[in-house]
Scaffold this active site. Structure first.
Site, PDB file in Angstrom:
ATOM      1  N   GLY A   6      25.799 -23.372  21.759  1.00 52.79           N
ATOM      2  CA  GLY A   6      26.894 -22.408  21.840  1.00 52.79           C
ATOM      3  C   GLY A   6      28.267 -23.023  21.635  1.00 52.79           C
ATOM      4  N   ASP A  65      34.357 -17.904  15.524  1.00 57.32           N
ATOM      5  CA  ASP A  65      34.008 -19.328  15.441  1.00 57.32           C
ATOM      6  C   ASP A  65      34.553 -19.961  14.163  1.00 57.32           C
ATOM      7  OD1 ASP A  65      32.631 -18.561  17.683  1.00 57.32           O
ATOM      8  OD2 ASP A  65      30.688 -18.502  16.696  1.00 57.32           O
TER       9      ASP A  65
HETATM   10  C1  GLA Z   1      29.122 -15.931  19.230  1.00 57.34           C
HETATM   11  C2  GLA Z   1      29.577 -15.348  17.900  1.00 57.34           C
HETATM   12  C3  GLA Z   1      31.067 -14.994  17.930  1.00 57.34           C
HETATM   13  C4  GLA Z   1      31.385 -14.124  19.154  1.00 57.34           C
HETATM   14  C5  GLA Z   1      30.796 -14.728  20.432  1.00 57.34           C
HETATM   15  C6  GLA Z   1      30.971 -13.833  21.630  1.00 57.34           C
HETATM   16  O1  GLA Z   1      29.740 -17.149  19.462  1.00 57.34           O
HETATM   17  O2  GLA Z   1      29.361 -16.292  16.874  1.00 57.34           O
HETATM   18  O3  GLA Z   1      31.426 -14.357  16.744  1.00 57.34           O
HETATM   19  O4  GLA Z   1      30.934 -12.809  18.966  1.00 57.34           O
HETATM   20  O5  GLA Z   1      29.424 -15.004  20.277  1.00 57.34           O
HETATM   21  O6  GLA Z   1      32.319 -13.728  21.959  1.00 57.34           O
END
Ligand code: GLA
Length: 382
Positions: free
Chosen positions: A121, A169
């Site tokens: 993550g 991201d």
């Molecule tokens: C993941 C996704 C992002 C966002 C987050 C939750 O990281 O890649 O685009 O939606 O989850 O905020």
């Protein structure tokens, strides 16, 4: 050059028999606040971390100019070719999305090396995409701006890799600046840096990888998105960004809970930016805890491990703590008084062991620079 950049350059030379023409690298990210708001056209506040994926690019000396991709971390050579559910799908997706955006790419060789933890993550996928996009932009002299590169990377992830993420991201990896967080309005796609001097505030950013692996494809991520879309259509708005607190009275059940999170989270991001600008880390931290509670109770994406980390942070006097990223496992973040980080992570380890959870991993990050071309190599930018 950074260590990862050296490693990518060496891997290039070892595998393709000549020096690369340029090296680019891009970071992973943590999100400080603003979760599950990006695909609702809302606000996010991520910062880049000092873990990166680097790529060395050139035409290669051996055997013609067909495109080849090599990963030093996996010690694997791949053709550009078809999707094969490997790391290579990310750079392949970027090359494909660049073509879709009307940019002509010739053949190239690329070697990757990185130190962003995978699958936890911290956006290793955005990092590899952003590094590839910046490198190809420079290598082929395309002159695409950073925000358009981020959109290309998101397209790669959504339509090539097939994961329906928002834009956060890729924006973070391409646009963050050292010593700052990045406020992104995910509807207008405007972004601005917000200075984040944790050291001056006597705080350390501790990130806990709960080691509960999550692939977005097989979690409730798509389900959450779909519920938000349903809530928006009940309210007659295009995106939940436009919904107000008063609108929530018109919703019930899962739509109400998910929308209540999104509406309150968007407000918290803007308050958090104001708190940062006032150097008010108590208020900033309070908002982080409130964000976590909302993600736990209304959005329902937390896990016992993430909750345990946040509770332990609270007991140890952390200014704020919350899960970061999509949830369903992955990482959580806490802002703890500098000098107390070790005692705090020890307490977390004990709390995890007592509950029979996997042993977590901890990192201390500082807000780092976004994607960059490494200086002093090759003929960049073209
Ligand atoms: C993941 C996704 C992002 C966002 C987050 C939750 O990281 O890649 O685009 O939606 O989850 O905020």
């Amino acid at each position: 050059m950074r260590e990862t950049e050296h490693k990518a350059a060496r891997a290039y030379t070892d595998n393709f028999g000549e020096e690369p023409e340029l090296v680019a690298s891009a970071p992973g990210r943590v999100n400080l606040i603003g979760e599950h708001t990006d695909y609702n056209g809302g606000f996010v506040l991520p910062c880049a971390i000092d873990r990166r994926i680097a790529v060395a690019v050139g035409t290669g000396g051996r055997g013609g100019f067909e495109t080849r991709l090599y990963s030093a971390d996996f010690d694997e050579m791949r053709e550009i070719g078809e999707k094969d559910s490997s790391w290579a799908d990310y750079p392949r997706g970027v090359a494909w999305a660049m073509g879709e955006a009307g940019h002509e790419l010739g053949g190239f060789r690329a070697a990757f090396a990185g130190d962003v933890p995978l699958g936890s993550g911290l956006s290793s996928s955005a990092a590899i995409e952003a590094a590839m996009a910046l490198a190809l932009d420079a290598f082929f002299g395309l002159g695409v701006g950073r925000t358009d590169l981020a959109i290309i990377c998101q397209r790669a992830e959504n339509d090539f890799v097939g994961v329906g993420t928002g834009i956060m991201d890729q924006y973070a990896s391409l646009l963050c600046e050292a010593g700052a967080a990045l406020l992104v309005d995910c509807r207008s796609l405007e972004a601005r840096s917000v200075p984040l001097d944790l050291a001056a505030a006597g705080l350390a950013m501790v990130v806990c990888d709960t080691r509960v692996e999550r692939g977005l494809a097989d979690t409730g991520y798509d389900d959450r998105r779909a519920t938000c879309e349903r809530a928006a259509s009940i309210l007659g708005v295009e995106e939940l960004r436009e919904a107000t607190e008063g609108d929530l009275d018109l919703l019930s059940g899962a739509e109400l809970k998910r929308a209540r999170h999104v509406v309150s989270e968007n407000a918290r991001v803007l308050e958090a930016v104001e708190a940062l600008e006032n150097k008010d880390f108590d208020e900033f931290g309070r908002l982080m805890y409130a964000s976590h509670a909302s993600l736990r109770d209304d959005y329902e994406v937390s896990t016992p491990e993430l909750d345990t980390f946040v509770e332990t942070a609270q007991q140890h006097g952390a200014a704020g703590a919350r899960l970061t990223g999509a949830g369903f496992g992955g990482c959580a973040i806490a802002l703890v008084p500098e000098g107390e980080a070790a005692a705090f992570t020890n307490a977390c380890e004990r709390a995890f062991a007592e509950r029979g959870f996997e042993e977590p991993a901890f990192y201390e990050f500082v807000p780092a620079a976004g994607a960059e071309l490494a200086a002093g190599i090759g003929k960049q930018p073209r």
